[in-house]
Scaffold this motif. Sequence first.
Motif, PDB file in Angstrom:
ATOM      1  N   ALA A 118       0.744  -1.242   0.282  1.00 54.31           N
ATOM      2  CA  ALA A 118       0.001   0.107  -0.081  1.00 54.31           C
ATOM      3  C   ALA A 118       0.881   1.315  -0.004  1.00 54.31           C
ATOM      4  N   THR A 119       2.156   1.315   0.608  1.00 53.96           N
ATOM      5  CA  THR A 119       2.767   2.247   0.674  1.00 53.96           C
ATOM      6  C   THR A 119       3.582   2.679  -0.573  1.00 53.96           C
ATOM      7  N   PHE A 120       4.133   1.282  -1.431  1.00 52.28           N
ATOM      8  CA  PHE A 120       4.866   1.847  -2.411  1.00 52.28           C
ATOM      9  C   PHE A 120       4.208   1.423  -3.903  1.00 52.28           C
ATOM     10  N   LEU A 121       3.201   0.592  -3.829  1.00 48.48           N
ATOM     11  CA  LEU A 121       2.561   0.201  -4.946  1.00 48.48           C
ATOM     12  C   LEU A 121       1.910   1.297  -6.010  1.00 48.48           C
ATOM     13  N   LYS A 122       1.569   2.360  -5.481  1.00 49.40           N
ATOM     14  CA  LYS A 122       1.002   3.535  -6.296  1.00 49.40           C
ATOM     15  C   LYS A 122       2.180   3.949  -7.237  1.00 49.40           C
ATOM     16  N   ASN A 123       3.359   3.862  -6.772  1.00 50.22           N
ATOM     17  CA  ASN A 123       4.374   4.498  -7.711  1.00 50.22           C
ATOM     18  C   ASN A 123       4.841   3.319  -8.434  1.00 50.22           C
ATOM     19  N   ILE A 124       4.571   2.050  -8.395  1.00 50.72           N
ATOM     20  CA  ILE A 124       5.205   1.047  -9.334  1.00 50.72           C
ATOM     21  C   ILE A 124       4.310   0.398  -9.940  1.00 50.72           C
ATOM     22  N   GLU A 125       3.137   0.343  -9.556  1.00 54.51           N
ATOM     23  CA  GLU A 125       1.964  -0.535  -9.929  1.00 54.51           C
ATOM     24  C   GLU A 125       1.999  -0.376 -11.777  1.00 54.51           C
ATOM     25  N   ASP A 126       2.146   0.352 -12.288  1.00 56.27           N
ATOM     26  CA  ASP A 126       2.050   0.229 -13.779  1.00 56.27           C
ATOM     27  C   ASP A 126       3.480  -0.139 -14.484  1.00 56.27           C
ATOM     28  N   GLN A 127       4.527  -0.463 -13.479  1.00 52.32           N
ATOM     29  CA  GLN A 127       5.716  -1.033 -14.285  1.00 52.32           C
ATOM     30  C   GLN A 127       5.463  -2.143 -14.857  1.00 52.32           C
ATOM     31  N   PRO A 128       6.077  -2.587 -15.920  1.00 49.91           N
ATOM     32  CA  PRO A 128       5.947  -3.870 -16.668  1.00 49.91           C
ATOM     33  C   PRO A 128       6.300  -5.048 -15.804  1.00 49.91           C
ATOM     34  N   ILE A 129       7.497  -4.737 -15.166  1.00 49.27           N
ATOM     35  CA  ILE A 129       8.226  -5.820 -14.314  1.00 49.27           C
ATOM     36  C   ILE A 129       7.250  -6.354 -13.141  1.00 49.27           C
ATOM     37  N   VAL A 130       6.496  -5.197 -12.605  1.00 50.52           N
ATOM     38  CA  VAL A 130       5.360  -5.475 -11.425  1.00 50.52           C
ATOM     39  C   VAL A 130       4.402  -6.288 -12.019  1.00 50.52           C
ATOM     40  N   ARG A 131       3.702  -5.968 -13.274  1.00 51.43           N
ATOM     41  CA  ARG A 131       2.637  -6.631 -13.783  1.00 51.43           C
ATOM     42  C   ARG A 131       3.032  -7.926 -14.107  1.00 51.43           C
ATOM     43  N   ASN A 132       4.382  -8.047 -14.694  1.00 50.17           N
ATOM     44  CA  ASN A 132       4.667  -9.540 -15.023  1.00 50.17           C
ATOM     45  C   ASN A 132       4.821 -10.135 -13.894  1.00 50.17           C
ATOM     46  N   ALA A 133       5.426  -9.609 -12.679  1.00 51.63           N
ATOM     47  CA  ALA A 133       5.625 -10.466 -11.784  1.00 51.63           C
ATOM     48  C   ALA A 133       4.308 -10.993 -11.157  1.00 51.63           C
ATOM     49  N   PHE A 134       3.242  -9.808 -11.009  1.00 50.19           N
ATOM     50  CA  PHE A 134       1.877 -10.590 -10.655  1.00 50.19           C
ATOM     51  C   PHE A 134       1.548 -11.827 -11.416  1.00 50.19           C
ATOM     52  N   ALA A 135       1.445 -11.565 -12.897  1.00 46.19           N
ATOM     53  CA  ALA A 135       1.205 -12.557 -13.729  1.00 46.19           C
ATOM     54  C   ALA A 135       1.671 -13.780 -13.289  1.00 46.19           C
ATOM     55  N   GLY A 136       2.973 -13.924 -13.193  1.00 45.42           N
ATOM     56  CA  GLY A 136       3.779 -15.047 -12.688  1.00 45.42           C
ATOM     57  C   GLY A 136       3.087 -15.285 -11.322  1.00 45.42           C
ATOM     58  N   ILE A 137       2.922 -14.723 -10.529  1.00 47.88           N
ATOM     59  CA  ILE A 137       2.487 -15.237  -9.016  1.00 47.88           C
ATOM     60  C   ILE A 137       1.127 -15.816  -9.296  1.00 47.88           C
ATOM     61  N   SER A 138       0.160 -15.366 -10.226  1.00 48.84           N
ATOM     62  CA  SER A 138      -1.013 -15.908 -10.336  1.00 48.84           C
ATOM     63  C   SER A 138      -1.110 -17.231 -11.034  1.00 48.84           C
ATOM     64  N   ILE A 139      -0.121 -17.612 -11.863  1.00 48.91           N
ATOM     65  CA  ILE A 139       0.125 -18.950 -12.315  1.00 48.91           C
ATOM     66  C   ILE A 139       0.657 -19.830 -11.465  1.00 48.91           C
ATOM     67  N   GLY A 140       1.573 -19.460 -10.636  1.00 52.93           N
ATOM     68  CA  GLY A 140       2.152 -20.296  -9.419  1.00 52.93           C
ATOM     69  C   GLY A 140       0.917 -20.516  -8.214  1.00 52.93           C
ATOM     70  N   VAL A 141       0.184 -19.742  -8.199  1.00 51.06           N
ATOM     71  CA  VAL A 141      -0.847 -19.800  -7.226  1.00 51.06           C
ATOM     72  C   VAL A 141      -1.961 -20.968  -7.944  1.00 51.06           C
ATOM     73  N   SER A 142      -2.178 -20.571  -9.003  1.00 46.97           N
ATOM     74  CA  SER A 142      -3.097 -21.627  -9.623  1.00 46.97           C
ATOM     75  C   SER A 142      -2.567 -22.928  -9.687  1.00 46.97           C
ATOM     76  N   ALA A 143      -1.485 -23.254  -9.807  1.00 45.98           N
ATOM     77  CA  ALA A 143      -0.631 -24.511  -9.567  1.00 45.98           C
ATOM     78  C   ALA A 143      -0.909 -25.127  -8.351  1.00 45.98           C
ATOM     79  N   LEU A 144      -0.914 -24.432  -7.208  1.00 41.79           N
ATOM     80  CA  LEU A 144      -0.942 -24.770  -5.804  1.00 41.79           C
ATOM     81  C   LEU A 144      -2.189 -24.806  -5.379  1.00 41.79           C
ATOM     82  N   ILE A 145      -3.011 -24.089  -5.968  1.00 39.24           N
ATOM     83  CA  ILE A 145      -4.557 -24.570  -5.708  1.00 39.24           C
ATOM     84  C   ILE A 145      -4.835 -25.794  -6.266  1.00 39.24           C
ATOM     85  N   LEU A 146      -4.493 -26.036  -7.560  1.00 43.59           N
ATOM     86  CA  LEU A 146      -4.901 -27.541  -8.335  1.00 43.59           C
ATOM     87  C   LEU A 146      -4.189 -28.456  -7.528  1.00 43.59           C
TER      88      LEU A 146
END
Length: 181
Positions: free
Chosen positions: A96-124
């Motif tokens: 919450a403190t730092f995300l507003k400054n970096i949320e539009d960065q491609p590296i952050v969006r890609n990291a969250f996309a990768g986390i979503s894939i990993g979480v999907s595998a763990l849930i499966l």
Amino acid sequence: MRNYISIFWIFFKMSAVTFGGGYAMLPILEREIVEKRGWLSQEKIVDYYAISQGLPGIIAVNVAIFIGKEKKGVLGGVFAALGIVAPCLIIITLIATFLKNIEDQPIVRNAFAGISIGVSALILDAVIKLWKKAVVNRLGLMIFGIIFLAMIFTTISPVVFIAFASLVGLLSAKFTKGDSK
């Protein structure tokens, strides 16, 4: 006091590296609590997950409370819950403190996309393990099918489904003496 701090630290570490909620935590929880420490059986963990789904609140916190209480009583449950919640509070505060400054960065969006894939595998993985433990006969398969279809085609509360499945399981055990094949 050392035992309580140990419980806190075990759940803190698990929570700190788990993204995706309670179901994504199941494989890590089984490895730490069942395999590594031998505190509980896998069946008991699955039972705690099943009960926690029907209770208000966060599944991971509810499960942690059950495990902590099983290990060291009510205070053990409190320390387990604090261990699960503390990393989330720290991470959310930092984001919450730092995300507003970096949320539009491609590296952050890609990291969250990768986390979503990993979480999907763990849930499966959690779903497969829960399936193997929970759907053990034709009755279990029928309950699963009915609830699955009802969830897709209705807006009935999950609490109703859990109550229904519990009632059918209790009635089955009463009338068939545990043999519902």
